[in-house]
Every structure is written in structure tokens, then in C-alpha cells.
Design an enzyme around this catalytic site. Structure first.
Site, PDB file in Angstrom:
ATOM      1  CB  SER A  28       9.185 -14.025 -34.071  1.00  0.00           C
ATOM      2  OG  SER A  28       9.082 -12.985 -33.155  1.00  0.00           O
ATOM      3  CD  GLN A  29       5.223 -19.524 -35.347  1.00  0.00           C
ATOM      4  OE1 GLN A  29       4.848 -18.939 -34.332  1.00  0.00           O
ATOM      5  NE2 GLN A  29       4.506 -20.441 -35.912  1.00  0.00           N
TER       6      GLN A  29
END
Ligand code: SAH
Length: 219
Positions: A70-71
């Protein structure tokens, strides 16, 4: 060669500091301990070499086997939602690169993390050990079923999206515990599920996009 891409260890430290300032503090992440953890975990050491120069960018990255990390902002937001104070036992579903587990490591007592893909589980376990995260336990298996041997958990973070909240995870959440979980097809709502004496409370935190949770025999 693009010289703006980090090449030296110090460049990574600078890129990480800038990530925390711009992407986390610059948005709405306020928990000092979460910010500190994100300042200290070397994200570039946990992603595949080919994407290392992009480790601190504001986006998800491929980590192999068709999966993504994920970011940074989403990792921080999910971690903050768990409201950890240091004493918890936390379950993570979807170890992936091990990055989320490394962030949790300094914020709670024990981290139990399950990964369906053997190759990813083995790599994350080795990387976490190499980097000295001693309180993270990685298992290869189907996280849809949780990890009953170590339940109940004070917090659960799910980083692959099921279409419904898996019943086993609610059962394995302690009363008073919190679970951050993306639920839906393609696009998901990130839910904060709290277990109370009476049942569960759900709150939608934001829209997110995670890889699907697969349920079945581990590969
Ligand atoms: N938290 C990770 C990102 C995970 S990506 C990180 O910090 O890098 C989602 C991961 O969930 C993938 O690695 C995928 O293989 C795994 N996954 C999907 N379904 C699963 C299941 N049922 N049980 C455990 N892991 C699962």
C-alpha cells in the site's frame, strides 16, 4: 541515469523524512508514535530491488506474485485507526512485503502476520529477521480463518480485501478491540470495526483499493 532518484542510504533517509512530512503530517496523520514508526522503518529494504528508488513515493508498489504494498499514507491511516499504546497483540492478514508488520512492530507487544503466498511469506520472514524485528511472527496460511491459536487479538489489520468481514476475524477480536479492514469488490470501504460487549460497531474511514483477499488452500 535519473539523478533525482535516491541511490545512497542517506538519500533514502531524506526521502523517508520528506514522505512523513508531506504525505502523512501534511495530510491528517497526528499520532506521534505512528509518525515515529513510519520515520524509522526502512521501506526501501522491504520492497523488491527494481522498485526501490520509488519506495517513498505517494503510491502503492508491486511486490511480486501480482501483489502490491500500500501507499505509505494508507499504512499510516490504518495503523493510526488501531489506536495502539504498546501493549497489544496484533494480527495482520496479508504480510506481503512485511512493511506494515514492521511498522506495527514498534507500536505493540507482538505482531502475528499471515500470508497466503508461500514465496512472499518466506521472503518477508527473512527480511524482518534481517532487519531485527523480533516480535513479528509470520505464518504461511489462509488469513480468512485468522490465527485461532493466538487469539484473542487487541487489534487486527487486514491488508487484502474480502467482500464481507470474515466471521473468524470478528470472533478472534477481543472485546474492546479494533479491526481496520477494506471490504468490497474492486473499490472498497476501509472499515473500522470495534468489538463491544453487545456485538460490533462499524465506521467507514475512507475509500480504498486493495488486492482481493483470496480464500482457499494456501498456495
Ligand atoms: N501488508 C502488506 C501488503 C499486502 S498486499 C505490506 O505491507 O506489504 C496483500 C497480501 O495479502 C498479498 O501478499 C496477498 O498474497 C495476501 N493475501 C490475499 N489473500 C490472503 C489470505 N486469505 N490470507 C493471507 N494473505 C492473503
Amino acid at each position: 541515469m535519473n539523478t533525482s532518484e535516491p541511490q545512497l542510504p542517506d538519500d533514502y533517509a531524506l526521502a523517508r523524512e520528506r514522505m512523513v512530512r508531506e504525505q502523512l503530517e501534511g495530510r491528517d496523520i497526528r499520532d506521534r508514535r505512528v509518525l515515529e514508526a513510519m520515520r524509522s522503518v526502512p521501506r526501501h529494504e522491504l520492497v523488491p530491488e527494481g522498485v526501490r528508488p520509488y519506495a517513498y513515493e505517494d503510491r502503492p508498489l508491486p511486490i511480486g506474485r501480482g501483489q502490491t504494498i500500500s501507499q505509505p499514507y494508507v499504512v499510516a491511516a490504518m495503523t493510526e485507526a488501531l489506536a495502539l499504546d504498546g501493549d497489544e497483540r496484533v494480527l495482520e492478514i496479508g504480510t506481503g512485503s512485511g512493511y506494515q508488520a514492521a511498522v506495527l512492530s514498534g507500536l505493540c507487544r507482538e505482531v502475528y502476520s499471515i500470508e497466503l503466498e508461500r514465496e512472499l511469506a518466506d521472503r518477508a520472514r527473512a527480511d524482518l529477521e534481517r532487519l531485527g524485528y523480533r516480535n513479528v511472527h509470520v505464518r504461511h496460511g489462509d488469513g480468512y480463518l485468522g490465527w485461532p491459536e493466538h487469539a484473542p487479538f487487541d487489534a487486527i489489520v487486514v491488508t487484502a480485501a474480502p467482500t464481507e468481514v470474515p466471521p473468524a476475524l470478528v470472533e478472534q477480536l477481543a472485546v474492546g478491540g479494533r479491526m481496520a479492514i477494506p471490504v468490497g469488490h474492486m473499490f472498497q470501504d476501509l472499515l473500522l470495526v470495534r468489538r463491544t460487549e453487545e456485538g460490533v460497531e462499524r465506521q467507514v474511514l475512507m475509500g480504498v483499493r486493495f488486492v482481493p483477499m483470496r480464500h482457499g488452500a494456501p498456495e
